[in-house]
Design an enzyme around this catalytic site. Structure first.
Site, PDB file in Angstrom:
ATOM      1  CB  CYS A  21      -0.928  -0.037   1.222  1.00 31.38           C
ATOM      2  SG  CYS A  21      -1.709   1.538   1.609  1.00 31.38           S
TER       3      CYS A  21
ATOM      4  CB  CYS B   7       0.326   1.924   4.089  1.00 35.79           C
ATOM      5  SG  CYS B   7      -1.335   1.254   3.855  1.00 35.79           S
TER       6      CYS B   7
END
Length: 443
Positions: free
Chosen positions: A53, A56
């Site tokens: 991600c 993230c």
């Protein structure tokens, strides 16, 4: 010697302090974290992430390390970071209905979800989300308390609102409760952001009172705030998706037609209506394996795509790029930013890529549902054009399958081998392609 030792201690402390400016995450099992939260009487902040991600990673590098963020979170929460695809993270992601990353959960020491936030955001907004979680935590009632009150017959609007928000927070929808709530409040409140947001979260199908409210709200759309507009559009879109799923699950063609009527009633242009209608009908035909209706749509749409020359597609792409650049300029979007470059890269050969994808989609539908040689020959032409525009493993796989259905086994094997070779070159998974090759050889 003592001076050197003193300097080493100071340097060591300074280094630790510099690393300690952001959020300090506690390590241990989930049971350990719950126990620590109970001991310190704090909420738990959980960063649920995945290794793939991008947002993230951005939050970890830029926001979690911020001094102000660190002060807020270290003082207010037990901070915990866990990969959603490993160990206990898998079960936590399932229990808390995680559907996107990054997701931030604020949980009490009993493991009950108090507040949820989502996505990458700047430090100041992240701190605001933390403040909301703290405020919500102070007035938090357990889900069991709310369930008990509901079973005992409590139905006042404030309670129903709180009950629905809790269910939504925990990943469930409450279209039946929504109808009760809407019946319990004055119609004048239907226009408010609070109610529109609740409808967008909990709306059922197009055959609900909530959908009628959103549909009628379109008449005053331009006079709404940006948030109100977002909730209206999101709610309408969700009701359509829910209705489509219900129509597919029950194989209800009459419901599909009522959905199409709703699409027309909520479309701003004829072109927009036609595009959405086509997509719903096409998806319905694919899922229900309705070959006749799929063929009807595919032949019409593929003919349009096959009529486009390479020059037409280049011109379409250039127009999209020009429109994007003009829009970016109006919004003062810097051309040197990664966001600008990423969008521009995606627009390169956009019309060619889109046309190739659509032609392959229609051709693949014929692989799955059509057996008439004449029709398969037509689909083969679409597949050839798709490959001409973009040679990809998926396009070559479709081409191989069509050749196989037409009895042209040698050509099919050759095409499938090309698909496998290209997939390997791109670093993709070839398992399904290898299986298809075996099936073609056995046919």
């Amino acid at each position: 010697m003592n001076k050197i030792l003193y300097l080493l201690i100071i340097l060591s402390f300074s280094s630790h302090a510099a690393d300690d400016k952001g959020i300090r995450f506690t390590e241990g099992s989930w049971a350990d974290i719950l126990s620590e939260a109970k001991k310190q009487n704090k909420l738990i902040f959980i960063d649920i992430y995945t290794t793939w991600c991008g947002p993230c990673k951005l939050m970890s590098a830029k926001v979690f390390t911020d001094t102000n963020v660190g002060e807020k979170f270290n003082e207010s929460f037990i901070n915990y970071k866990i990969d959603a695809e490993k160990g206990e993270g898998i079960e936590l992601a399932k229990n808390y209905a995680i559907t996107a990353y990054p997701t931030y959960l604020f949980v009490n020491s009993s493991g009950e979800l108090v507040y949820r936030a989502l996505g990458a955001m700047p430090a100041d907004k992240f701190i605001t989300e933390a403040d909301k979680a703290i405020s919500t935590g102070k007035n938090y009632k357990s889900s069991s308390e709310l369930e008990k009150a509901f079973k005992e017959g409590r139905r006042d609007p404030d309670f129903l609102y709180e009950y629905m928000k809790r269910k939504s927070l925990n990943g469930s929808e409450s279209s039946v409760l929504l109808d009760e709530y809407l019946a319990a409040i004055p119609t004048s409140l239907y226009k408010t952001e609070k109610v529109l947001a609740l409808i967008a979260e909990n709306i059922g199908t197009i055959e609900s009172k909530a959908f009628v409210i959103l549909r009628d709200a379109l008449d005053r759309y331009l006079n709404m705030t940006t948030s109100q507009q977002k909730y209206v559009l999101n709610g309408i879109s969700k009701a359509k998706r829910n209705t489509f799923k219900k129509a597919v699950d029950s194989r209800d063609k009459a419901l599909l037609e009522r959905l199409i009527d709703a699409v027309r009633a909520t479309s701003y242009s004829e072109a927009g209506f036609e595009a959405e209608e086509k997509q719903f009908r096409l998806e319905y035909a694919k899922i229900t394996r309705d070959g006749d209706n799929f063929k009807k749509i595919a032949t019409k749409e593929a003919a349009k795509l096959m009529g486009k020359t390479s020059e037409d597609l280049v011109a379409e792409t250039q127009l999209k790029i020009m429109n994007f650049k003009e829009g970016a300029k109006a919004k003062n979007l810097d051309e040197t930013t990664p966001q600008f470059k990423m969008i521009l890269d995606n627009l390169t050969d956009n019309a060619q890529k889109t046309t190739s994808f659509q032609l392959n989609e229609y051709a693949w539908g014929y692989v799955q549902m059509i057996n008439t040689p004449k029709d398969l020959e037509e689909a083969l032409k679409w597949s050839e054009r798709a490959i001409e525009l973009v040679e990809s493993p998926a396009n070559l796989d479709t081409y191989a399958n069509l050749l196989s259905k037409l009895g042209r086994k040698k050509e099919a094997i050759k095409a499938e081998k090309r698909a496998i070779k290209l997939a390997k070159k791109e670093g993709g998974d070839t398992k399904d392609l290898q299986q298809t090759l075996k099936d073609i050889k056995r046919s």
